[in-house]
Design an enzyme around this catalytic site. Structure first.
Site, mmCIF file in Angstrom:
data_model
loop_
_atom_site.group_PDB
_atom_site.id
_atom_site.type_symbol
_atom_site.label_atom_id
_atom_site.label_comp_id
_atom_site.label_asym_id
_atom_site.label_seq_id
_atom_site.Cartn_x
_atom_site.Cartn_y
_atom_site.Cartn_z
ATOM 1 N N LYS A 22 41.552 53.136 19.064
ATOM 2 C CA LYS A 22 42.304 52.409 20.086
ATOM 3 C C LYS A 22 43.491 51.596 19.073
ATOM 4 C CE LYS A 22 38.928 49.948 21.598
ATOM 5 N NZ LYS A 22 37.763 50.382 20.754
ATOM 6 N N ARG A 97 37.135 44.774 28.984
ATOM 7 C CA ARG A 97 36.009 45.475 28.581
ATOM 8 C C ARG A 97 34.827 44.987 29.379
ATOM 9 N NH1 ARG A 97 37.497 44.926 22.834
ATOM 10 N NH2 ARG A 97 35.492 45.782 21.559
ATOM 11 N N ARG A 143 36.279 51.812 7.464
ATOM 12 C CA ARG A 143 37.530 51.613 7.897
ATOM 13 C C ARG A 143 37.936 50.385 6.787
ATOM 14 N NH1 ARG A 143 38.398 49.179 13.547
ATOM 15 N NH2 ARG A 143 36.388 47.982 13.261
ATOM 16 N N ARG A 176 36.696 44.542 7.544
ATOM 17 C CA ARG A 176 36.347 43.692 8.840
ATOM 18 C C ARG A 176 35.023 42.996 8.690
ATOM 19 N NH1 ARG A 176 38.992 45.658 14.469
ATOM 20 N NH2 ARG A 176 36.711 45.273 15.069
ATOM 21 N N ARG A 187 27.691 46.083 18.595
ATOM 22 C CA ARG A 187 28.723 46.459 19.402
ATOM 23 C C ARG A 187 28.727 47.859 19.839
ATOM 24 N NH1 ARG A 187 32.490 46.800 14.349
ATOM 25 N NH2 ARG A 187 34.125 47.348 16.079
HETATM 26 P P1 AP5 Z 1 40.517 52.045 14.737
HETATM 27 O O1 AP5 Z 1 41.880 52.484 15.194
HETATM 28 O O2 AP5 Z 1 40.536 50.913 13.974
HETATM 29 O O3 AP5 Z 1 39.486 51.916 16.124
HETATM 30 P P2 AP5 Z 1 39.406 50.944 17.396
HETATM 31 O O4 AP5 Z 1 39.255 51.876 18.420
HETATM 32 O O5 AP5 Z 1 40.448 50.071 17.344
HETATM 33 O O6 AP5 Z 1 38.181 50.206 16.778
HETATM 34 P P3 AP5 Z 1 37.856 48.762 16.868
HETATM 35 O O7 AP5 Z 1 36.274 48.282 15.867
HETATM 36 O O8 AP5 Z 1 38.980 47.786 16.709
HETATM 37 O O9 AP5 Z 1 37.591 48.464 18.241
HETATM 38 P P4 AP5 Z 1 36.433 47.265 18.820
HETATM 39 O O10 AP5 Z 1 36.955 47.546 20.103
HETATM 40 O O11 AP5 Z 1 35.064 47.156 18.310
HETATM 41 O O12 AP5 Z 1 37.103 45.847 18.067
HETATM 42 P P5 AP5 Z 1 38.181 44.817 18.712
HETATM 43 O O13 AP5 Z 1 38.786 44.212 17.434
HETATM 44 O O14 AP5 Z 1 38.673 45.166 20.057
HETATM 45 O O15 AP5 Z 1 39.849 53.385 13.803
HETATM 46 C C1 AP5 Z 1 38.583 53.017 13.164
HETATM 47 C C2 AP5 Z 1 38.771 53.922 11.966
HETATM 48 O O16 AP5 Z 1 38.725 55.238 12.478
HETATM 49 C C3 AP5 Z 1 39.758 53.471 11.095
HETATM 50 O O17 AP5 Z 1 39.465 53.561 9.913
HETATM 51 C C4 AP5 Z 1 40.656 54.685 11.379
HETATM 52 O O18 AP5 Z 1 41.647 54.848 10.107
HETATM 53 C C5 AP5 Z 1 39.974 55.808 11.778
HETATM 54 N N1 AP5 Z 1 40.583 56.701 12.679
HETATM 55 C C6 AP5 Z 1 41.288 56.325 13.951
HETATM 56 N N2 AP5 Z 1 41.551 57.560 14.556
HETATM 57 C C7 AP5 Z 1 41.030 58.645 13.856
HETATM 58 C C8 AP5 Z 1 40.979 59.908 13.866
HETATM 59 N N3 AP5 Z 1 41.740 60.779 15.041
HETATM 60 N N4 AP5 Z 1 40.520 60.982 12.916
HETATM 61 C C9 AP5 Z 1 39.932 60.259 11.884
HETATM 62 N N5 AP5 Z 1 39.903 58.833 11.611
HETATM 63 C C10 AP5 Z 1 40.323 58.203 12.769
HETATM 64 O O19 AP5 Z 1 36.964 43.851 19.094
HETATM 65 C C11 AP5 Z 1 36.286 42.844 18.110
HETATM 66 C C12 AP5 Z 1 35.350 41.926 18.782
HETATM 67 O O20 AP5 Z 1 36.182 41.025 19.430
HETATM 68 C C13 AP5 Z 1 34.525 42.361 20.111
HETATM 69 O O21 AP5 Z 1 33.345 42.937 19.248
HETATM 70 C C14 AP5 Z 1 34.216 41.419 20.818
HETATM 71 O O22 AP5 Z 1 33.365 40.496 20.246
HETATM 72 C C15 AP5 Z 1 35.601 40.525 20.825
HETATM 73 N N6 AP5 Z 1 36.252 41.157 21.921
HETATM 74 C C16 AP5 Z 1 37.552 41.756 21.740
HETATM 75 N N7 AP5 Z 1 37.959 42.039 22.959
HETATM 76 C C17 AP5 Z 1 37.237 41.596 24.057
HETATM 77 C C18 AP5 Z 1 37.110 41.654 25.432
HETATM 78 N N8 AP5 Z 1 38.355 41.991 25.984
HETATM 79 N N9 AP5 Z 1 36.074 40.839 26.057
HETATM 80 C C19 AP5 Z 1 35.161 40.350 25.380
HETATM 81 N N10 AP5 Z 1 34.939 40.534 23.974
HETATM 82 C C20 AP5 Z 1 36.002 40.936 23.264
#
Ligand code: AP5
Length: 241
Positions: A22, A97, A143, A176, A187
């Site tokens: 994402k 979410r 990552r 991270r 998660r």
């Molecule tokens: P990346 O692009 O970083 O993936 P991502 O989907 O953004 O993963 P996140 O871990 O950031 O998502 P998340 O939803 O768990 O975290 P968030 O920060 O939102 O890619 C991942 C890896 O894959 C990278 O190394 C990249 O290089 C590689 N890659 C990408 N695409 C590729 C491809 N096509 N081929 C090969 N490699 C590839 O949330 C963190 C925490 O915040 C949550 O756990 C929660 O506690 C809180 N939170 C956030 N939002 C909310 C909400 N709305 N409600 C409640 N709590 C929330």
């Protein structure tokens, strides 16, 4: 990537499990279409770094791999969406979410401050990035992120040119806090139990578009851009496939 267009892209939601890509894709959409990326994870991490009360409260949930409370996250999103740069559209990365966050967002988008968004379409375009569980684990454990410019790398799949250093500004890459295996498991469980129903919610409204996130980053980007530019009629998409 060449810069895009002055197109009004409306509200775009990137939806999918942790590690689906994402953040990677949101940055590309943002730089091409000139619309801001709104990552609730990034906003929460930033709030914690600044020592804000909301950030400290959210941190305790994030470090366990649990979702932060809806009311807290919605408050932050509301503040961010009221900034003038969201008038022509924005990319939500990691929000909504829960079904309750989705309902809240739909109500907010009916607000008149968003009347310049994609005409006649108050609902967001929701793009679900699909990736298999084993691949998600590889992506999350590999990552690395640049603490200065936010660029995302992967030691297995998208390594930097020089080990552990950002290609853009040479900063030392960081892991991270929630990319530890025990937290990753929590998660993914939270995604299955609390977040998946959001897909059902938007599918029933004809606003969910599925993208195969297991292909190379450029190919995923191409599919997403095509949906943003010409959203297909979801009634013709075979969901079972
Ligand atoms: P990346 O692009 O970083 O993936 P991502 O989907 O953004 O993963 P996140 O871990 O950031 O998502 P998340 O939803 O768990 O975290 P968030 O920060 O939102 O890619 C991942 C890896 O894959 C990278 O190394 C990249 O290089 C590689 N890659 C990408 N695409 C590729 C491809 N096509 N081929 C090969 N490699 C590839 O949330 C963190 C925490 O915040 C949550 O756990 C929660 O506690 C809180 N939170 C956030 N939002 C909310 C909400 N709305 N409600 C409640 N709590 C929330």
């Amino acid at each position: 990537m060449a810069s895009g267009s002055s197109r009004n892209i409306g509200a775009i939601v990137l939806f999918g499990p942790p590690g689906a890509g994402k953040g990677t894709q949101a940055k590309r959409i943002s730089s091409y279409f000139g619309a801001p990326q709104i990552s609730t994870g990034d906003i929460l991490r930033e709030s914690f770094r600044h020592g804000s009360e909301l950030g400290i409260e959210a941190h305790s949930y994030m470090s366990r791999g649990e979702l932060a409370p809806d009311s807290l996250v919605c408050r932050l999103v509301q503040q961010r969406l009221r900034q003038p740069d969201c008038q022509r559209g924005f990319i939500l990365d990691g929000f909504p979410r829960t079904p309750s966050q989705a309902g809240w967002l739909d109500a907010l988008l009916e607000d008149k401050i968003f009347e310049n968004l994609r005409p006649g379409a108050a609902l967001p375009i929701v793009i679900q990035i699909d990736v298999d569980y084993t691949e998600l684990l590889r992506r999350l454990t590999g990552r690395r992120t640049c603490p200065s410019c936010g660029r995302i790398y992967n030691v297995y799949l998208q390594p930097p040119r020089v080990d552990e250093l950002c290609d853009v500004d040479g900063s030392k890459l960081v892991i991270r806090n929630d990319d530890r295996e025990d937290v990753i498991t929590a998660r993914l469980k939270a995604y299955d139990q609390q977040t998946r129903p959001v897909a059902t919610y938007y599918r029933s409204k004809g606003k969910l578009y599925l993208v195969n996130g297991e292909r190379p980053v450029d190919q995923v980007t191409r599919d997403i851009f095509a949906i943003i530019i010409h959203p297909p009629d979801t009634r013709t998409i075979p969901w079972g496939l």
